[in-house]
Scaffold this active site. Structure first.
Site, mmCIF file in Angstrom:
data_model
loop_
_atom_site.group_PDB
_atom_site.id
_atom_site.type_symbol
_atom_site.label_atom_id
_atom_site.label_comp_id
_atom_site.label_asym_id
_atom_site.label_seq_id
_atom_site.Cartn_x
_atom_site.Cartn_y
_atom_site.Cartn_z
ATOM 1 N N GLY A 1 -54.185 63.867 109.717
ATOM 2 C CA GLY A 1 -53.542 62.762 108.995
ATOM 3 C C GLY A 1 -54.218 61.416 109.180
ATOM 4 O O GLY A 1 -54.574 60.733 108.207
ATOM 5 N N LYS B 1 -54.622 61.122 122.862
ATOM 6 C CA LYS B 1 -54.460 61.806 124.143
ATOM 7 C C LYS B 1 -55.301 63.065 124.318
ATOM 8 O O LYS B 1 -55.380 63.896 123.414
ATOM 9 C CB LYS B 1 -53.002 62.213 124.310
ATOM 10 C CG LYS B 1 -52.096 61.044 124.530
ATOM 11 C CD LYS B 1 -50.696 61.555 124.740
ATOM 12 C CE LYS B 1 -49.756 60.424 125.099
ATOM 13 N NZ LYS B 1 -48.389 60.926 125.186
ATOM 14 N N ARG C 1 -52.583 65.166 99.326
ATOM 15 C CA ARG C 1 -52.138 66.563 99.326
ATOM 16 C C ARG C 1 -51.679 67.027 97.946
ATOM 17 O O ARG C 1 -51.899 68.181 97.578
ATOM 18 C CB ARG C 1 -50.999 66.751 100.331
ATOM 19 C CG ARG C 1 -51.512 66.844 101.752
ATOM 20 C CD ARG C 1 -50.376 67.064 102.707
ATOM 21 N NE ARG C 1 -50.878 67.532 103.990
ATOM 22 C CZ ARG C 1 -50.142 67.611 105.078
ATOM 23 N NH1 ARG C 1 -48.867 67.254 105.041
ATOM 24 N NH2 ARG C 1 -50.661 68.058 106.202
ATOM 25 N N GLY D 1 -51.797 69.662 111.732
ATOM 26 C CA GLY D 1 -51.597 70.653 112.792
ATOM 27 C C GLY D 1 -52.299 71.973 112.501
ATOM 28 O O GLY D 1 -52.875 72.599 113.389
HETATM 29 C C1 3PG Z 1 -48.082 68.632 108.333
HETATM 30 O O1 3PG Z 1 -47.803 67.508 107.868
HETATM 31 O O2 3PG Z 1 -48.855 68.791 109.296
HETATM 32 C C2 3PG Z 1 -47.550 69.841 107.635
HETATM 33 O O3 3PG Z 1 -46.997 69.507 106.411
HETATM 34 C C3 3PG Z 1 -46.590 70.589 108.512
HETATM 35 O O4 3PG Z 1 -45.437 69.844 108.749
HETATM 36 P P1 3PG Z 1 -44.520 70.182 110.016
HETATM 37 O O5 3PG Z 1 -45.312 69.785 111.238
HETATM 38 O O6 3PG Z 1 -43.272 69.361 109.854
HETATM 39 O O7 3PG Z 1 -44.254 71.662 110.013
#
Ligand code: 3PG
Length: 388
Positions: free
Chosen positions: A342, A190, A34, A365
């Site tokens: 991730g 899941k 990132r 997310g």
């Molecule tokens: C992530 O790692 O998906 C983003 O940096 C968002 O982080 P968060 O889910 O803690 O808002």
């Protein structure tokens, strides 16, 4: 939206929101993907003559208290090394701070009270720091928080940075008018957490491939006993429904183990079985070779590939073969390929394939929400500002 590259940044105070939320182990950065993806934006703003302030969150600390474990100090150090110059980390900055040169990193935005609730008061303070606000944090664009959304409401000018626009463009290439066949691969543990993604993709993909624990639920839905495997019994009807409307590919042979997950290690052993042969004390941990080869062939014939989520417990070699075969097939294919999430990035890293995938998204997310067709609030506010 308006773009950073079209702005005159010379002599301007430019506040860039990036997603520098990197994984840390004992204060050491374990994946800098990132940060590396964010550096070109910083360089471009500096080259344009801007006075640059970079802000980001890291982890999920409580607001109102400083906590060393969530400090951006390791990121400041990494940036300093990569840019070959000192990048000062400004600890207290919300109410303004002393000049420390033309590039600074502001300490974790989530230490500020009001960040999570998108408080107007905090957002206005952030906006007051700059002439131009650049939203470049695709990975956090699904959060309506002060540093991603509120600040864009109040800043004199609010624009999208190059990383954010590249991410949106790559995803649009897959989701709107993709070259076909479009193959979507969704792995992970899941069905329940990815049901909306599976639903959305079942409508646009020609073939939907499922892996990991998600595949196990489909294996069970096909009438097999899955023993000790991770699966969701109550989502079997959803799996059956998806299979009726879309071509869904799931495991037709599997790798199983009897070792409990606590004892999994690099010498763990897996056995290949047909789903009908799984014993009560066995657990599916990967695709079998026949399934992996079939999916690789599907990928070979695809024109567009979207990939999120591993197909097995790829952290351990004996359980990683399915994920490896699939990631290599994506890397070798001629298709336009986009991968995100991730765990997916970790898999791509494991076999060093990042350069061979057309676009590797920095979003977790945010990537999933965009694929689901949800509006990303941080993008929506930029669109609004562009109109006004
Ligand atoms: C992530 O790692 O998906 C983003 O940096 C968002 O982080 P968060 O889910 O803690 O808002």
């Amino acid at each position: 939206v308006k773009l950073m590259k079209d702005q005159d940044l010379a002599g301007k105070r430019v506040l860039i929101r990036q997603d520098l939320n990197v994984p840390l182990e004992d204060g050491r950065i374990t994946s800098a993907v990132r940060i590396d993806a964010s550096i070109p934006t910083i360089k471009a703003a500096l080259a344009a003559g801007a006075k640059v302030m970079v802000m980001s969150h890291l982890g999920r600390p409580d607001e109102g208290v400083y906590e060393e474990a969530s400090s951006l100090a390791p990121v400041a150090k990494y940036l300093s090394e990569k840019l070959g110059r000192n990048v000062p980390l400004v600890k207290d900055w919300v109410d303004g701070f002393a000049d420390q040169g033309d590039l600074v990193l502001l300490e974790n935005v989530r230490f500020n009270v009001g960040e999570g609730k998108n408080s107007d008061e905090l957002s206005k303070k952030m906006a007051a720091l700059c002439d131009v606000f650049v939203m470049d944090a695709f990975g956090t664009a699904h959060r309506a928080q002060a540093s991603t959304h509120g600040v864009a409401k109040f800043a004199p000018v609010a624009v999208a940075g190059p990383l954010l626009s590249a991410e949106l463009e790559a995803l649009a290439k897959v989701l709107d008018k993709p070259a076909r066949p479009l193959v979507a691969i969704v792995g992970g543990s899941k069905v329940s957490t990815k049901l909306s993604v599976l639903d959305a993709l079942s409508k646009i993909a020609d073939i939907l491939v499922v892996g990991g624990g998600i595949s196990n639920t489909f294996v069970a839905a096909a009438g097999n006993q899955v023993g000790n495997s991770l699966y969701e019994k109550d989502l079997i009807p959803e799996a059956q429904r998806l299979c009726k409307t879309t071509e869904v590919v799931f495991a037709t042979d599997v790798r199983v183990t009897k070792e409990g997950f606590k004892s999994w290690n690099h010498n763990s052993v897996a056995t290949v079985k047909k789903p009908s042969e799984i014993q009560a004390d066995e657990e599916i941990i990967d695709y079998g070779p026949e399934t992996a080869a079939r999916v690789a062939e599907i990928i070979k014939n695809a024109k567009t590939v979207l990939w999120n989520g591993p197909c097995g417990v790829f952290e351990f070699d004996a359980f990683a073969k399915g994920t490896e075969t699939i990631s290599r097939a994506i890397a070798d294919s001629e298709a336009f390929s986009v991968a995100g999430g991730g765990d997916t990035l970790a898999a791509i890293d494991k076999w060093n394939l990042a350069d061979k995938i057309s676009y590797v998204s920095t979003g977790g997310g945010a990537f999933l929400e965009f694929v689901e067709g949800k509006v990303l609030p941080a993008v929506a506010i930029l669109e609004e500002r562009a109109k006004g």
